[in-house]
Scaffold this motif. Structure first.
Motif, PDB file in Angstrom:
ATOM      1  N   LEU A  36       0.933  -1.366   0.030  1.00  0.00           N
ATOM      2  CA  LEU A  36       0.114   0.004   0.106  1.00  0.00           C
ATOM      3  C   LEU A  36       0.859   1.218  -0.049  1.00  0.00           C
ATOM      4  CD1 LEU A  36      -2.801  -1.066   2.734  1.00  0.00           C
ATOM      5  CD2 LEU A  36      -2.954  -1.315   0.259  1.00  0.00           C
ATOM      6  N   SER A  37       0.522   2.225  -0.784  1.00  0.00           N
ATOM      7  CA  SER A  37       1.218   3.353  -0.631  1.00  0.00           C
ATOM      8  C   SER A  37       0.513   4.291   0.489  1.00  0.00           C
ATOM      9  CB  SER A  37       0.791   4.434  -1.925  1.00  0.00           C
ATOM     10  OG  SER A  37      -0.479   4.700  -2.289  1.00  0.00           O
ATOM     11  N   GLU A  38       0.782   5.489   0.766  1.00  0.00           N
ATOM     12  CA  GLU A  38       0.473   6.099   1.954  1.00  0.00           C
ATOM     13  C   GLU A  38      -0.834   6.663   1.674  1.00  0.00           C
ATOM     14  OE1 GLU A  38       1.563   7.100   5.066  1.00  0.00           O
ATOM     15  OE2 GLU A  38       3.355   5.768   4.504  1.00  0.00           O
ATOM     16  N   GLU A  39      -1.337   6.797   0.446  1.00  0.00           N
ATOM     17  CA  GLU A  39      -2.688   7.403   0.367  1.00  0.00           C
ATOM     18  C   GLU A  39      -3.780   6.080   0.105  1.00  0.00           C
ATOM     19  OE1 GLU A  39      -2.041   8.162  -4.577  1.00  0.00           O
ATOM     20  OE2 GLU A  39      -2.689   9.646  -3.025  1.00  0.00           O
ATOM     21  N   GLU A  40      -3.252   5.062   0.279  1.00  0.00           N
ATOM     22  CA  GLU A  40      -4.165   3.854   0.133  1.00  0.00           C
ATOM     23  C   GLU A  40      -4.521   3.208   1.492  1.00  0.00           C
ATOM     24  OE1 GLU A  40      -3.026   2.070  -4.293  1.00  0.00           O
ATOM     25  OE2 GLU A  40      -1.788   1.604  -2.538  1.00  0.00           O
ATOM     26  N   ARG A  41      -4.333   3.604   2.535  1.00  0.00           N
ATOM     27  CA  ARG A  41      -4.398   2.968   4.111  1.00  0.00           C
ATOM     28  C   ARG A  41      -5.504   3.169   4.717  1.00  0.00           C
ATOM     29  NH1 ARG A  41       0.654   4.795   7.346  1.00  0.00           N
ATOM     30  NH2 ARG A  41      -0.138   3.220   8.443  1.00  0.00           N
ATOM     31  N   LEU A  42      -6.702   3.581   3.838  1.00  0.00           N
ATOM     32  CA  LEU A  42      -7.946   3.417   4.401  1.00  0.00           C
ATOM     33  C   LEU A  42      -8.669   2.027   3.853  1.00  0.00           C
ATOM     34  CD1 LEU A  42     -10.456   4.332   5.810  1.00  0.00           C
ATOM     35  CD2 LEU A  42     -11.141   5.635   3.595  1.00  0.00           C
ATOM     36  N   ALA A  43      -8.775   1.355   4.910  1.00  0.00           N
ATOM     37  CA  ALA A  43      -9.273  -0.060   4.525  1.00  0.00           C
ATOM     38  C   ALA A  43     -10.746  -0.204   4.962  1.00  0.00           C
ATOM     39  CB  ALA A  43      -8.719  -1.132   5.445  1.00  0.00           C
ATOM     40  N   THR A  44     -11.579  -0.796   3.848  1.00  0.00           N
ATOM     41  CA  THR A  44     -12.952  -0.903   4.116  1.00  0.00           C
ATOM     42  C   THR A  44     -13.165  -2.479   4.027  1.00  0.00           C
ATOM     43  OG1 THR A  44     -13.677   1.234   3.136  1.00  0.00           O
ATOM     44  CG2 THR A  44     -15.306  -0.594   3.267  1.00  0.00           C
ATOM     45  N   ILE A  45     -13.664  -3.089   5.246  1.00  0.00           N
ATOM     46  CA  ILE A  45     -13.985  -4.342   5.259  1.00  0.00           C
ATOM     47  C   ILE A  45     -15.282  -4.382   5.157  1.00  0.00           C
ATOM     48  CG2 ILE A  45     -13.628  -6.417   6.759  1.00  0.00           C
ATOM     49  CD1 ILE A  45     -12.114  -4.755   8.485  1.00  0.00           C
ATOM     50  N   ILE A  46     -15.528  -5.318   4.069  1.00  0.00           N
ATOM     51  CA  ILE A  46     -17.073  -5.710   3.565  1.00  0.00           C
ATOM     52  C   ILE A  46     -17.576  -7.193   4.076  1.00  0.00           C
ATOM     53  CG2 ILE A  46     -18.670  -5.857   1.818  1.00  0.00           C
ATOM     54  CD1 ILE A  46     -16.575  -3.955   0.457  1.00  0.00           C
ATOM     55  N   PHE A  47     -18.670  -7.284   4.650  1.00  0.00           N
ATOM     56  CA  PHE A  47     -19.160  -8.640   5.143  1.00  0.00           C
ATOM     57  C   PHE A  47     -20.532  -8.738   4.726  1.00  0.00           C
ATOM     58  CE2 PHE A  47     -16.842  -6.429   8.382  1.00  0.00           C
ATOM     59  CZ  PHE A  47     -16.042  -7.322   8.968  1.00  0.00           C
ATOM     60  N   VAL A  48     -20.940  -9.905   3.916  1.00  0.00           N
ATOM     61  CA  VAL A  48     -22.171 -10.174   3.440  1.00  0.00           C
ATOM     62  C   VAL A  48     -22.354 -11.427   4.150  1.00  0.00           C
ATOM     63  CG1 VAL A  48     -23.611 -11.120   1.403  1.00  0.00           C
ATOM     64  CG2 VAL A  48     -21.835  -9.345   1.000  1.00  0.00           C
ATOM     65  N   PHE A  49     -23.615 -11.522   4.774  1.00  0.00           N
ATOM     66  CA  PHE A  49     -24.095 -12.534   5.627  1.00  0.00           C
ATOM     67  C   PHE A  49     -25.163 -13.254   4.716  1.00  0.00           C
ATOM     68  CE2 PHE A  49     -22.807  -9.120   8.333  1.00  0.00           C
ATOM     69  CZ  PHE A  49     -21.891  -9.856   9.168  1.00  0.00           C
ATOM     70  N   CYS A  50     -25.427 -14.606   4.668  1.00  0.00           N
ATOM     71  CA  CYS A  50     -26.210 -15.463   4.090  1.00  0.00           C
ATOM     72  C   CYS A  50     -27.021 -16.217   4.965  1.00  0.00           C
ATOM     73  CB  CYS A  50     -25.821 -16.188   2.612  1.00  0.00           C
ATOM     74  SG  CYS A  50     -27.059 -17.027   1.780  1.00  0.00           S
ATOM     75  N   LEU A  51     -28.162 -16.134   5.467  1.00  0.00           N
ATOM     76  CA  LEU A  51     -28.783 -16.919   6.568  1.00  0.00           C
ATOM     77  C   LEU A  51     -29.327 -18.198   5.782  1.00  0.00           C
ATOM     78  CD1 LEU A  51     -30.369 -14.367   8.974  1.00  0.00           C
ATOM     79  CD2 LEU A  51     -28.127 -15.463   9.192  1.00  0.00           C
ATOM     80  N   ILE A  52     -29.141 -19.411   5.788  1.00  0.00           N
ATOM     81  CA  ILE A  52     -29.719 -20.436   5.404  1.00  0.00           C
ATOM     82  C   ILE A  52     -30.277 -21.498   6.268  1.00  0.00           C
ATOM     83  CG2 ILE A  52     -28.165 -20.163   3.320  1.00  0.00           C
ATOM     84  CD1 ILE A  52     -26.490 -22.378   4.331  1.00  0.00           C
ATOM     85  N   ASP A  53     -30.884 -22.414   5.968  1.00  0.00           N
ATOM     86  CA  ASP A  53     -31.577 -23.532   6.777  1.00  0.00           C
ATOM     87  C   ASP A  53     -32.484 -22.855   7.733  1.00  0.00           C
ATOM     88  OD1 ASP A  53     -29.717 -25.557   5.508  1.00  0.00           O
ATOM     89  OD2 ASP A  53     -28.164 -25.179   6.729  1.00  0.00           O
ATOM     90  N   PRO A  54     -33.746 -22.512   7.152  1.00  0.00           N
ATOM     91  CA  PRO A  54     -34.722 -21.986   8.050  1.00  0.00           C
ATOM     92  C   PRO A  54     -35.182 -22.890   9.044  1.00  0.00           C
ATOM     93  CG  PRO A  54     -35.559 -22.145   5.928  1.00  0.00           C
ATOM     94  CD  PRO A  54     -34.135 -22.349   5.635  1.00  0.00           C
ATOM     95  N   VAL A  55     -35.554 -22.286  10.233  1.00  0.00           N
ATOM     96  CA  VAL A  55     -36.070 -23.073  11.377  1.00  0.00           C
ATOM     97  C   VAL A  55     -37.431 -23.521  10.970  1.00  0.00           C
ATOM     98  CG1 VAL A  55     -36.768 -23.108  13.644  1.00  0.00           C
ATOM     99  CG2 VAL A  55     -34.606 -21.737  12.970  1.00  0.00           C
ATOM    100  N   ARG A  56     -38.034 -22.897  10.353  1.00  0.00           N
ATOM    101  CA  ARG A  56     -39.618 -23.159   9.899  1.00  0.00           C
ATOM    102  C   ARG A  56     -39.708 -23.138   8.074  1.00  0.00           C
ATOM    103  NH1 ARG A  56     -40.140 -20.153  14.365  1.00  0.00           N
ATOM    104  NH2 ARG A  56     -40.254 -18.158  13.051  1.00  0.00           N
ATOM    105  N   LYS A  57     -40.332 -24.209   7.666  1.00  0.00           N
ATOM    106  CA  LYS A  57     -40.439 -24.677   6.411  1.00  0.00           C
ATOM    107  C   LYS A  57     -41.127 -23.213   5.603  1.00  0.00           C
ATOM    108  CE  LYS A  57     -40.541 -29.553   6.459  1.00  0.00           C
ATOM    109  NZ  LYS A  57     -41.311 -30.968   6.082  1.00  0.00           N
TER     110      LYS A  57
END
Length: 232
Positions: free
Chosen positions: A137-158
């Protein structure tokens, strides 16, 4: 005019119900109820379902501005980012839900393991190792954005949806590639209300480094990871 008793024409006022017979033999029939549409094969149905799931997955990614910018550069520069997302994920989705193979960022060839360590209703914990061998990284590239995507699966009720998607981001200022980072991040309310309704959560994440003005040139992709919910 003489009538021909051998010729029988039945017409109900629409071309989809025209039948012509001569001497008892069928010359022409265009009956709507006799038209048989080819039944779709299981493979075709699965393919259509997979397209719908992929569109849904990529629509969630498309809500995040940095991902839109990133996918606008890869794999085909100049193409709308959403189309690149679709192209990269189309064969990775299951017919009924996203899979662990789906990706939220393009492959770099220098992937990390998933940075999430744990997940509960209140928070999730992340651990980022040193990445000096992954990115410079250069000095001007040091802002990090962490991206999270959550996928809920296997529902408790049909009766519930087979899966639900959520996303959120976190930022680290003055990111240093030679340091390790450990954080606990609060679960956002919309996701929190749904965690009890599903048995499993797939978490996808990526770290994006942006220059001032939002220019994105560097990122780190990770593999997805499953967490079991509602144990016991």
């Amino acid at each position: 005019a003489k009538t021909n008793k051998n010729l029988n024409i039945r017409f109900e006022g629409r071309l989809d119900n025209l039948v012509i017979r001569y001497k008892g033999k069928l010359l022409y029939s265009y009956k709507k109820d006799q038209k048989r549409e080819k039944e779709k094969t299981e493979k075709q149905v699965a393919a259509q379902s997979r397209i719908a799931v992929t569109n849904d997955f990529c629509s969630e990614l498309n809500k995040i501005e940095f991902l839109k910018l990133l996918w606008g550069k890869w794999p085909k520069r100049g193409r709308i980012g959403y189309r690149n997302m679709i192209a990269a994920n189309m064969r990775l989705s299951f017919p009924d839900r996203p899979s662990k193979l789906n990706i939220i960022a393009p492959y770099t060839g220098k992937s990390l393991n998933n940075i999430c360590e744990s997940l509960n209703k209140e928070e999730f914990e992340i651990k980022i190792p040193t990445v000096t061998k992954k990115v410079i990284l250069s000095e001007e590239e040091r802002l990090a954005t962490i991206i999270f995507v959550f996928c809920l699966i296997d529902p408790v009720r049909k009766k519930q949806q087979p899966y639900k998607l959520f996303s959120q981001t976190a930022k680290i200022n003055e990111y240093c590639t030679s340091e390790e980072y450990n954080y606990k991040i609060a679960v956002e309310p919309k996701l929190k209300t749904e965690l009890d309704n599903y048995k499993t959560c797939i978490i996808y994440n990526s770290i994006i480094f942006a220059k001032p003005g939002g220019m994105v040139h560097k990122w780190i992709d990770t593999n997805a990871k499953e967490f079991k919910l509602n144990k016991g």
